[in-house]
Enzyme design. Sequence first.
Site, PDB file in Angstrom:
ATOM      1  N   THR A 183       1.528 -10.315   3.105  1.00  0.00           N
ATOM      2  CA  THR A 183       2.197  -9.295   2.102  1.00  0.00           C
ATOM      3  C   THR A 183       3.542  -8.901   3.081  1.00  0.00           C
ATOM      4  OG1 THR A 183       0.301  -8.638   1.181  1.00  0.00           O
ATOM      5  CG2 THR A 183       1.974  -7.151   1.024  1.00  0.00           C
ATOM      6  N   ARG A 194      -7.262 -10.552 -10.772  1.00  0.00           N
ATOM      7  CA  ARG A 194      -7.224  -9.526  -9.749  1.00  0.00           C
ATOM      8  C   ARG A 194      -5.789  -9.073  -9.351  1.00  0.00           C
ATOM      9  NH1 ARG A 194      -5.134  -8.612  -4.241  1.00  0.00           N
ATOM     10  NH2 ARG A 194      -6.876  -6.997  -3.439  1.00  0.00           N
ATOM     11  N   THR A 227       0.358  -2.765   3.629  1.00  0.00           N
ATOM     12  CA  THR A 227      -0.515  -3.938   3.557  1.00  0.00           C
ATOM     13  C   THR A 227      -2.047  -3.916   4.227  1.00  0.00           C
ATOM     14  OG1 THR A 227      -0.384  -6.397   4.373  1.00  0.00           O
ATOM     15  CG2 THR A 227       0.634  -4.527   5.811  1.00  0.00           C
ATOM     16  N   GLY A 228      -2.587  -4.864   3.454  1.00  0.00           N
ATOM     17  CA  GLY A 228      -4.036  -4.531   3.918  1.00  0.00           C
ATOM     18  C   GLY A 228      -5.241  -4.604   2.815  1.00  0.00           C
ATOM     19  N   THR A 229      -6.516  -4.248   2.977  1.00  0.00           N
ATOM     20  CA  THR A 229      -7.410  -4.540   1.999  1.00  0.00           C
ATOM     21  C   THR A 229      -6.934  -3.674   0.762  1.00  0.00           C
ATOM     22  OG1 THR A 229      -8.621  -3.780   3.847  1.00  0.00           O
ATOM     23  CG2 THR A 229     -10.064  -4.933   2.476  1.00  0.00           C
TER      24      THR A 229
HETATM   25  N1  ASP Z   1      -2.632  -5.457  -0.009  1.00  0.00           N
HETATM   26  C1  ASP Z   1      -2.597  -7.102  -0.341  1.00  0.00           C
HETATM   27  C2  ASP Z   1      -3.628  -7.117  -1.646  1.00  0.00           C
HETATM   28  O1  ASP Z   1      -4.707  -6.400  -1.513  1.00  0.00           O
HETATM   29  C3  ASP Z   1      -2.948  -7.779   0.636  1.00  0.00           C
HETATM   30  C4  ASP Z   1      -2.375  -7.499   1.996  1.00  0.00           C
HETATM   31  O2  ASP Z   1      -1.482  -6.777   2.318  1.00  0.00           O
HETATM   32  O3  ASP Z   1      -2.914  -8.213   2.891  1.00  0.00           O
HETATM   33  O4  ASP Z   1      -3.216  -7.723  -2.576  1.00  0.00           O
END
Ligand code: ASP
Length: 348
Positions: free
Chosen positions: A202, A230, A253-255
């Site tokens: 991301t 989703r 950014t992340g989960t």
């Molecule tokens: N946060 C993003 C999502 O869950 C993915 C990411 O940033 O790694 O869509």
Amino acid sequence: MAIRTNTTRAGDSPIRLVIHGGAGTITRSKLKKELEQAYTQVLSQSLTAGHAVLEAGGSSIDAVIAAIVVMEDSPLFNAGKGAVFSNAGRIELDASIMDGSTRMAGSVAAVTTIRNPIRGANAVMTKSAHVMLMGQGADAFAAEMGLEIVDPSYFYTQFRWNQLQKAIAEERLMQDHDVVPDTPQPQMNEKTDEKVDKKRGTVGAVALDRHGNLAAGTSTGGITNKRFGRVGDSPVIGAGTYADNRSVAVSATGTGEIFIRTVAAFNTAAQVRLQHIPIITAADYTLAEIAALGGDGGLIVLDAKGNYAMRFNTRGMFRGTIGSDGIAQVGMFADDDRASTSNSYGTR
Ligand code: ASP
């Protein structure tokens, strides 16, 4: 009579741009030199593009868009071209933007034809009565607003397609940056795919303009093998993106699911505004909450004085910053000191 030299008048606030290109298992030993150079180049281009806007007296919103468009157009990041596939073999993109001076915000979710989803989010903010548009409605709105529309195949890369096949075979979801290609051009075959390691992802940016206004934006393809439909945190105002001149601008950014549940971006901003704690402490507290719920990732945070933090609880995060001096600093790894103000280190 004492002459005050540190008064910030409208028009002479320090400028600052901070960007990220996803957090994950990004380590020096795993990232090939050529690929590291390719990331450095695009991150630097992104910083330069955003800085040019700020330097010319442009708005933090325009700087955020300019910086993000560069990363959306690069196949190296999971946003725009090069984004990941859903379980239906489609690419569905999410993006959001927020103006800290007005707290106006715009976002698009699960769009499939807007070349630069961050521009779509900005159009929702500035040209509609809404904050969030999704799917076909968002694609149609962007077309009506004259944004560049592409065939969904524009976003396709062989590397991401292979990544989906791998995820399907292993029956798992892959965080957007669970895989890093080992060549600069992510056109991989099955053989090279086996050599890859985690992660990348991301993109996001936060900016402070000469007028003292903050802005934040985030753009993503989400996670590989996600159920179609989703939506993650990136287009959710308060979760993946937030900006308020009274506190900070944040991009995450992340989960995604956990960043939504912890309202990560707003959570960080609220701590700064209400508890008056340093931004670095607020970011770390938010990341600790995320870790406690089983998530990981990173946050970039910028306040109206130009203080910033780039924090993450993963092995690395693609990141960079540029200020009034115009010197771009880029970092990737946890111990990377190329973007190493005291505020920039990761949390591990
Ligand atoms: N946060 C993003 C999502 O869950 C993915 C990411 O940033 O790694 O869509």
